[in-house]
Structure formats: C-alpha cells, structure tokens
Design an enzyme around this catalytic site. Sequence first.
Site, PDB file in Angstrom:
ATOM      1  N   ASN A   1       0.795  -1.227   0.000  1.00 19.92           N
ATOM      2  CA  ASN A   1       0.000   0.000   0.000  1.00 19.92           C
ATOM      3  C   ASN A   1       0.828   1.277   0.000  1.00 19.92           C
ATOM      4  O   ASN A   1       0.316   2.354  -0.297  1.00 19.92           O
ATOM      5  CB  ASN A   1      -0.945   0.009   1.200  1.00 19.92           C
ATOM      6  CG  ASN A   1      -0.218  -0.169   2.517  1.00 19.92           C
ATOM      7  OD1 ASN A   1       0.417  -1.203   2.744  1.00 19.92           O
ATOM      8  ND2 ASN A   1      -0.300   0.809   3.393  1.00 19.92           N
TER       9      ASN A   1
ATOM     10  N   SER B   1     -11.674  -4.759   0.075  1.00 19.13           N
ATOM     11  CA  SER B   1     -12.352  -3.654   0.751  1.00 19.13           C
ATOM     12  C   SER B   1     -13.057  -2.773  -0.267  1.00 19.13           C
ATOM     13  O   SER B   1     -12.555  -2.570  -1.373  1.00 19.13           O
ATOM     14  CB  SER B   1     -11.334  -2.828   1.546  1.00 19.13           C
ATOM     15  OG  SER B   1     -11.941  -1.726   2.174  1.00 19.13           O
TER      16      SER B   1
ATOM     17  N   CYS C   1      -3.519   4.636   7.603  1.00 19.86           N
ATOM     18  CA  CYS C   1      -3.665   4.027   8.929  1.00 19.86           C
ATOM     19  C   CYS C   1      -2.530   4.424   9.856  1.00 19.86           C
ATOM     20  O   CYS C   1      -2.648   4.323  11.074  1.00 19.86           O
ATOM     21  CB  CYS C   1      -3.695   2.504   8.794  1.00 19.86           C
ATOM     22  SG  CYS C   1      -5.067   1.897   7.809  1.00 19.86           S
TER      23      CYS C   1
END
Length: 386
Positions: free
Chosen positions: A152, A202, A329
Amino acid sequence: MNIYLDNSATTALCTEAKAAMTAAMEVFGNPSSLHEVGQKSAALLRESREAVAMALGERYIKEGQLIFTGSGTEATVLALLGTAHAKERREAKTILTTDSEHPSVENNLRLLEKEGFRVIRVPTRGGALDMDGVLAHCDKQLFMVSMMLVNNETGARYPVEQVFAAAKRANPDCICHCDAVQGFLKVPMTVKNLGADLITVSAHKIHGPKGVGALYIAPHILKKRAISPILAGGGQEFGLRSGTENIIGIAGFAAAAKAGHQRVGQDVARMASLSQALIDGLAGSEIRVNLPPKRAPHIVNITLPQIKSETMLHFLSGKGISVSSGSACSSHAKNPSGTLLAFGLAAAQADCSLRVSFCPTNTEADAEALLAALDEGCKNLIRVRR
C-alpha cells in the site's frame, strides 16, 4: 483547484455505487427476517455477494464462501485469528509473512506471536520479495502464509502465487491468506490464479463506501471448519460474522465491484499511463522515485531532497493537491515508515517520502500540476540538515 492523488487511502464514490446505495435505502428489512420485507433485503444481499465474487473471478459460490465484514481490517482479522483459533491443538505453528505488511496483518501477527506462534518476516528490500527466504521456511511446520498482493505504500507487486504454491507443496494443509485490498481491480487477479485460501478485499479502495469489506473463503476451509468467528452474536453471514448486515454499504460495494470489473482493463491502462507520466516527469530532478521491480499501476512512492514529507504535503495541500506521506492508517505515527525502512531507505529518507496514488478519473493535467508544484516546492521549501 482540487486534485486528489491519495486514492490508496480511500477513493471517491463512483456513480454506480451512489445509485445502488440510494436504491438500497428503500430496502430496509432485516435480511434474517422471513417475511416479504426481510426477504427483499436477503435477495439484495445475495445478489451483492454474487457481484463481488464475480469481480474476484468466481462465477459460482457456495454458502459461506464470501463473508461481508465492517472493513478490510476486520476481514483480515477474521482470516488470521479465525483460523489460528479454529482448532485448539495443532502441530504446525509457523506463520510466514513479509517485513512490510499492512498494520492489520502485522499487529495481529504480533498477537499470535504472544500466543506461541512463530512468525517469520521475509525481507522485501527494494520492493522485491526474497524468494530464497520464502523457500527456506517452507516445511511441514508452516501453518499459514499471509502476504499482501500489492504494497500500500510502495506499490510493489509481490509474487504471492509462487509463494502460495511453494507453501502448499511443503505442507498441503498450510493456509494461504492474501491481503488483496490494494490489488483488487488494480492488477490481474482471480481466486484461482492467486491460489489463496483466504482473500481480503475492501469497498472504499475501489470507489465503494467506507465501512464494508469482504473475506473470500475457499470451500475446503469451510468443509474442514478451519475458520471460526471472532464475533459472537446472532450468527449472521453463515455464522462467521455476527451483526445485522449493512445492506446499503454492501449494495454500494457490489455496484463498485461490478463497474470496476467491467472496465478493469481500461482503468488499469489509464492509471499506468498517469504513473508513468509522473515518473518520466521526475527524471533528472532531485526527487528520487522508489521503484520496485514489479509494481501496481496506481502507486508511485517518491523521496524528496531533504524536505520533510509533512512540509511538502502541506505545501501541496495549499495548492489544492492531495497526496500522502504513507499509509493513512499510520499517518499520525511518530516513527518512520517500517515499510520504507524495509524497502531500504534510511530513516531520514523515509521521513522525506510521499506516496502518490492515482485513480481512473485523474487526468494528465493532474500529473502535470503535481510535477509543477513539486518543482516549486523543491526550490522554495526549507531543507533539513543531515
């Protein structure tokens, strides 16, 4: 001007998802209810499940093969803890992963380490997975492999298919989990080609709503009862994820998955073109592009010349350009990105790195505006001493 280039953090809702969610607001019944109103919701839930499965390359799914959750993180936790706790006694206790996994994997593996599992983290220096390191730990003691398809932060595309195949050869009972959140509808993948037993996806990374994720579960995992719920309750989602289903969000997820699946080829080509335009535009500049040997088309990670990422981020934001200093995050973490350190960057370099992530609706003008703003920032922003 508002140029959004942080699509790995989240994406804008597509028109198809908005329409599906608006329509689903009228389908208010509880899908567990047996009356007509409830069964309308159950039908929409079933159709949505089939649409997401289709985007994963599965035309037909059996009961329990696709579980809707409240997020990609929850789906990953169900995959990791649900399998680790499914059986009290087991001989294999080794888990194989990488040194650059998403926190939803890494932090839960740390919990399993405290429970007695042995976790091996294979290096990913330069964005390349150490296959020799993988093969060295493929044996009968291998309980699970958990590996992301696309990193990511760096966009590195890891050879998970080869890893899973090697793990299965060493121990046919090894459970293979793939965090495909960043790779879903970004790189070619199907359930069959990945060879994974569990796959996390997701909604909000593919232009669906936040608050919805899904876990694909292979039939043999269900047959062996090799996964157990992590939430006790009413037994929804085939007993694996209790709680009344978020029908509105699930409908949006399904619509986004269906739309993305239908145009995946052109979307991938579009994002690859934009990424390459950025990379080409930075050639010869002071900015370093952190290129893995194989990467997804939508992510470009760069290191600035002694300019803190936070400084440049705010400078770009003032010009209406949104990028990221790493994983959303971990955006408030005080320490340098563990992923970038694993990539091979020094702590000071990691602290000066940005992630640019495109989506299919971005334009060449967006890439050009970013290049111009980066050039201006490099000329005018304060540099840190080393």
